[in-house]
Design an enzyme around this catalytic site. Structure first.
Site, PDB file in Angstrom:
ATOM      1  N   ALA A  40       7.430   0.440  -6.047  1.00  0.00           N
ATOM      2  CA  ALA A  40       8.445  -0.385  -5.378  1.00  0.00           C
ATOM      3  C   ALA A  40       8.261  -0.431  -3.868  1.00  0.00           C
ATOM      4  O   ALA A  40       8.680  -1.397  -3.223  1.00  0.00           O
ATOM      5  CB  ALA A  40       9.842   0.116  -5.732  1.00  0.00           C
ATOM      6  N   HIS A  42       5.341  -0.691  -2.260  1.00  0.00           N
ATOM      7  CA  HIS A  42       4.411  -1.803  -2.033  1.00  0.00           C
ATOM      8  C   HIS A  42       5.132  -3.142  -2.226  1.00  0.00           C
ATOM      9  O   HIS A  42       4.922  -4.098  -1.477  1.00  0.00           O
ATOM     10  CB  HIS A  42       3.246  -1.760  -3.026  1.00  0.00           C
ATOM     11  CG  HIS A  42       2.379  -0.540  -2.938  1.00  0.00           C
ATOM     12  ND1 HIS A  42       2.334   0.402  -3.918  1.00  0.00           N
ATOM     13  CD2 HIS A  42       1.496  -0.132  -1.986  1.00  0.00           C
ATOM     14  CE1 HIS A  42       1.457   1.350  -3.597  1.00  0.00           C
ATOM     15  NE2 HIS A  42       0.939   1.055  -2.430  1.00  0.00           N
ATOM     16  N   GLN A  66     -12.322   6.066   3.258  1.00  0.00           N
ATOM     17  CA  GLN A  66     -11.187   6.769   3.864  1.00  0.00           C
ATOM     18  C   GLN A  66     -10.832   8.042   3.107  1.00  0.00           C
ATOM     19  O   GLN A  66      -9.856   8.702   3.439  1.00  0.00           O
ATOM     20  CB  GLN A  66      -9.975   5.841   4.010  1.00  0.00           C
ATOM     21  CG  GLN A  66      -9.306   5.442   2.709  1.00  0.00           C
ATOM     22  CD  GLN A  66      -8.231   4.396   2.954  1.00  0.00           C
ATOM     23  OE1 GLN A  66      -8.517   3.248   3.273  1.00  0.00           O
ATOM     24  NE2 GLN A  66      -6.976   4.799   2.833  1.00  0.00           N
ATOM     25  N   GLU A 153       5.722   2.042   7.245  1.00  0.00           N
ATOM     26  CA  GLU A 153       5.940   3.176   8.155  1.00  0.00           C
ATOM     27  C   GLU A 153       5.717   4.503   7.440  1.00  0.00           C
ATOM     28  O   GLU A 153       5.601   5.539   8.080  1.00  0.00           O
ATOM     29  CB  GLU A 153       7.363   3.124   8.722  1.00  0.00           C
ATOM     30  CG  GLU A 153       7.570   1.993   9.698  1.00  0.00           C
ATOM     31  CD  GLU A 153       8.963   1.995  10.293  1.00  0.00           C
ATOM     32  OE1 GLU A 153       9.820   2.794   9.866  1.00  0.00           O
ATOM     33  OE2 GLU A 153       9.197   1.164  11.192  1.00  0.00           O
ATOM     34  N   ARG A 192       0.753   8.723  -5.079  1.00  0.00           N
ATOM     35  CA  ARG A 192       0.371  10.100  -5.423  1.00  0.00           C
ATOM     36  C   ARG A 192       1.526  10.876  -6.061  1.00  0.00           C
ATOM     37  O   ARG A 192       1.301  11.959  -6.586  1.00  0.00           O
ATOM     38  CB  ARG A 192      -0.160  10.833  -4.194  1.00  0.00           C
ATOM     39  CG  ARG A 192      -1.514  10.278  -3.721  1.00  0.00           C
ATOM     40  CD  ARG A 192      -2.127  11.123  -2.613  1.00  0.00           C
ATOM     41  NE  ARG A 192      -3.513  10.770  -2.366  1.00  0.00           N
ATOM     42  CZ  ARG A 192      -3.942   9.977  -1.372  1.00  0.00           C
ATOM     43  NH1 ARG A 192      -3.081   9.438  -0.539  1.00  0.00           N
ATOM     44  NH2 ARG A 192      -5.228   9.716  -1.232  1.00  0.00           N
TER      45      ARG A 192
END
Ligand code: AMP
Length: 286
Positions: A40, A42, A66, A153, A192
């Site tokens: 949610a 994203h 990365q 953020e 994750r």
């Protein structure tokens, strides 16, 4: 009901042609870069994109450069069909799914290195991570050529690294940050989180609770060093470890803050079992 006609692109040229056609028709194009395993958080970026522009492109690319050699690249969750269904449902117009050879063709040898904001915090514990991020995002921006690109953020240092790269390299795009979406108990949504055992999942919201308590302490005029020591102890008591960092930094530059006389950000990274969690919060200081 959302429009479920999502156009899927794997190659740069047809995607660029589509974006150029949209822009020629006067439509603003907003890019939402992701690594998939969508949640949610994203989808909140996609919702924001739809408020901002006529057309939304979401990219899905698990970027190998990365991830460090001991990190979770190979086990990072991948579920493209579910992701595409979620993007269609959320009203995205296009999904861009480049493969590794498109992003890193043989002989690829250019990296984007951002100093200062890349250093410390996650940069200290994930060598090469922000160079990988800055490189892949620069490529995505050049490939898609959006008017606006959105970043959460949740990955605050990443947002500042990208803002700096875009400014320094004069990339013709506006970068906007989107506030972190959280579970009802405060845990920041993350791909994750699905690694967490039920017991770890119960402990995980302490990370946000500790940040919130430090924010309240700073607002009340307490000394940062003391609040951070208490916060670290509280995380360790809740089962986190190692706590890689728990810091108060300048919200714009991420420079260490000696006096809390400007907007600051409290940032943390800590392991819970095998899962590394990060979070951050704005703090007001008196
Ligand atoms: P990722 O797939 O983890 O690379 O994340 C893709 C984008 O979604 C990044 O800009 C993240 O900062 C953003 N994002 C991830 N989790 C959240 C969240 N809980 N709230 C808002 N944005 C998020």
């Amino acid at each position: 009901m959302s429009d479920t006609s999502l156009i899927r692109f794997e190659a740069v040229a047809p995607l660029r042609a589509q974006v150029a056609a949209w822009r020629a028709a006067g439509e603003r194009v907003v890019l939402v870069p992701t690594m998939g395993a969508l949640h949610a958080g994203h989808l909140a970026l996609v919702a924001r994109a739809r408020e901002l522009g006529r057309r939304t492109v979401a990219s899905i690319f698990v970027n190998p450069t990365q991830f460090g050699p001991t990190e979770d690249f190979s086990r990072y969750p991948r579920d493209t069909e579910t992701d595409l269904a979620l993007l269609a449902e959320a009203g995205a117009d296009a999904a861009y799914l480049p493969d590794v050879a498109t992003m890193y063709p043989p002989g690829f040898s250019t990296r984007v290195e951002v100093d200062e904001v890349s250093q410390g915090l996650c940069g200290a514990f994930r060598p090469g991570h922000f160079s990988g991020v800055a490189t892949v995002v620069t490529k995505l921006l050049n490939q898609v050529q959006p008017d606006i690109a959105l970043f959460g953020e949740k990955d605050y240092q990443q947002l500042l690294v990208i803002r700096r790269a875009v400014r320094d390299l004069d990339l013709p795009v506006e970068i906007q940050g989107v506030p972190t979406l959280r579970e009802a108990d405060g845990l920041a949504l993350s791909s994750r989180n699905r690694y967490l055992s039920p017991e770890e999942r119960r402990a995980a919201p302490r990370l946000h609770a500790v940040l919130a308590s430090i924010a309240r302490g700073l607002a009340a005029g307490a000394e940062a060093g003391l609040l951070l020591a208490e916060g670290r102890a509280e995380l360790e008591a809740a089962g986190f470890g190692p706590v890689q960092y728990l810091e108060v930094r300048d919200a714009e530059t991420l420079a260490p803050v000696e006096r809390a006389d400007r907007p600051v950000r409290i940032l943390a990274a800590a392991y819970l079992g095998r899962t590394r969690l990060i979070d951050n919060l704005a703090a007001v200081t008196p």
